[in-house]
Design a protein around this motif. Sequence first.
Motif, short mmCIF file in Angstrom:
data_model
loop_
_atom_site.label_atom_id
_atom_site.label_comp_id
_atom_site.label_asym_id
_atom_site.label_seq_id
_atom_site.Cartn_x
_atom_site.Cartn_y
_atom_site.Cartn_z
N GLU A 351 0.82 -1.21 0.00
CA GLU A 351 0.00 0.00 0.00
C GLU A 351 0.85 1.26 0.00
O GLU A 351 0.33 2.36 -0.23
N ARG A 352 2.12 1.15 0.28
CA ARG A 352 3.00 2.33 0.31
C ARG A 352 3.75 2.53 -0.99
O ARG A 352 4.45 3.54 -1.18
N GLN A 354 2.43 2.86 -4.12
CA GLN A 354 1.74 3.87 -4.91
C GLN A 354 1.20 4.96 -3.99
O GLN A 354 1.10 4.77 -2.77
N THR A 355 0.83 6.07 -4.61
CA THR A 355 0.24 7.17 -3.85
C THR A 355 -1.14 6.74 -3.38
O THR A 355 -2.01 6.38 -4.17
N ASN A 356 -1.34 6.79 -2.08
CA ASN A 356 -2.58 6.30 -1.50
C ASN A 356 -2.95 7.17 -0.30
O ASN A 356 -2.51 6.92 0.83
N PRO A 357 -3.72 8.23 -0.56
CA PRO A 357 -4.07 9.12 0.56
C PRO A 357 -5.02 8.47 1.58
O PRO A 357 -5.10 8.93 2.72
N HIS A 358 -5.74 7.42 1.18
CA HIS A 358 -6.69 6.75 2.10
C HIS A 358 -6.14 5.39 2.55
O HIS A 358 -6.86 4.40 2.61
N ASN A 359 -4.87 5.40 2.85
CA ASN A 359 -4.24 4.16 3.27
C ASN A 359 -4.72 3.76 4.67
O ASN A 359 -4.63 4.55 5.62
N ASN A 362 -1.54 1.68 8.36
CA ASN A 362 -0.51 2.58 8.85
C ASN A 362 0.60 1.86 9.60
O ASN A 362 1.63 2.47 9.89
N LYS A 386 -6.25 -0.45 -1.27
CA LYS A 386 -6.73 0.47 -2.31
C LYS A 386 -5.90 0.39 -3.58
O LYS A 386 -6.37 0.76 -4.65
N THR A 387 -4.67 -0.03 -3.51
CA THR A 387 -3.80 -0.11 -4.69
C THR A 387 -3.95 -1.47 -5.35
O THR A 387 -4.43 -2.44 -4.76
#
Length: 514
Positions: A351-352, A354-359, A362, A386-387
Amino acid sequence: MNLLNMDAENRVVLNVGGIRHETYKATLKKIPATRLSRLTEALANYDPVLNEYFFDRHPGVFAQVLNYYRTGKLHYPTDVCGPLFEEELEFWGLDANQVEPCCWMTYTQHRDTQETLAVLDRLDLDTEKPSDEEVARKFGFEEDYYNGTVSWWQQLKPQMWSLFDEPYSSNAAKIIGVISVFFICVSIISFCLKTHPDMRVPVIRNYTVTTANQTQGWALDKVQTNAHVAFFYIECVCNAWFTLEILVRFISSPNKCEFVKSSVNIIDYIATMSFYIDLILQKYASHVENADILEFFSIIRIMRLFKLTRHSSGLKILIQTFRASAKELTLLVFFLVLGIVIFASLVYYAERIQTNPHNDFNSIPLGLWWALVTMTTVGYGDMAPKTYVGMFVGALCALAGVLTIALPVPVIVSNFAMYYSHTQARAKLPKKRRRVINVEPTRPPLRAPGVPGGPAGPLAPGMGPQAVNRRMNAIKTNHPKDMMGPNMDGDRSELEAMIQTTPNNCKRKNLNML
């Protein structure tokens, strides 16, 4: 003729269970230190008239035993029970571990069956009433029973135990069992219902306030809610019964140590004591802050459901199935933990990428929760990748979870089916069987002239004229003269002397046979 006589002398006849087997003496010497390798004519089971050895054993198993001497390979007959095969091998002095690999799995199935039957014996699934002798042995007053000095307490104690611990022993015990199940169900239902908002009574506090006009007023405030008082009385009645039941079963138990260490009884102690501890805390510790947390320990009362195992053989079998499948369950947990750690780490870094503002991932610990929910096919949906890379990891995690959980399930199902089938078979078996008395046969040897085994002598006891004729016919039919030895024709006079004790109508018949 001499060659035929030498070949006959090298052969031996074995009569096993009425089936005659013939082989060479050298064949029986292939496996030393066994019963067949030490055959001599001095043995009691040697018949000098028929020139054979008689063994009252299973003829079907002996065919495989003799084949083992001939070929050096021991095979297991599928039409024979495993313990019988082991007993026969032990009698013949052979090692059961020499069974060929092709028959080993079939041969060892009876050992698993014996272990299963031993487990079922420990579960005490029999509903038949034991005899007085068995009861006396169980409660430790066997000597008093045989002496006829059984006291009133020794008579009352087994009856009390049967009433409260063996629900199927009598009609009265069935009634006690129904009452016990009733109180268990009422107690659990009451424990659950008293948490419902509609069945709780609010605690109202009246306190004084100062209004804006600087006047005194009062207000009502709901501080907390308590269970309705009816639930308290229900709990009192139920726990009074549980306390009485524990005391009676403990006093009348045949073994106090086993009773105290029983897992079901431990649950019963703790659940009953939790009620009295709860009463004490409500009276003396109700003012303590966060005292409601102490009520959490009363959840042990739900564990009283395990007491129903005394009334259901199916629950006992289910619990035993999980015990027998402990290795498979441990293996399942190991692979689940392994997969959870691997996929939690993968999805965290996936998940890190690609760009993923709603990851949602954490940290890896959060990924552990997601991996557990995904591998167990629950899927709460509170966290999701999400990716595209994360979705691919999620798909692999779901597939791995399905395969991991599905692998040990057939083993658990087969264990349950095995225990259940054996339980049903035991229930259909007759409880009383005829006892077989082991009596060793005694047969003095018959000394006949001209036959290997000793000089001429009198007929054996019980050897009448009909027996003589039958055995002489067997000699004529099964043993030609070349097998009986070269001196058979020269012993006619000795045989005449031997049968002088027989009636005259049998003398000529025996002589004519020769």
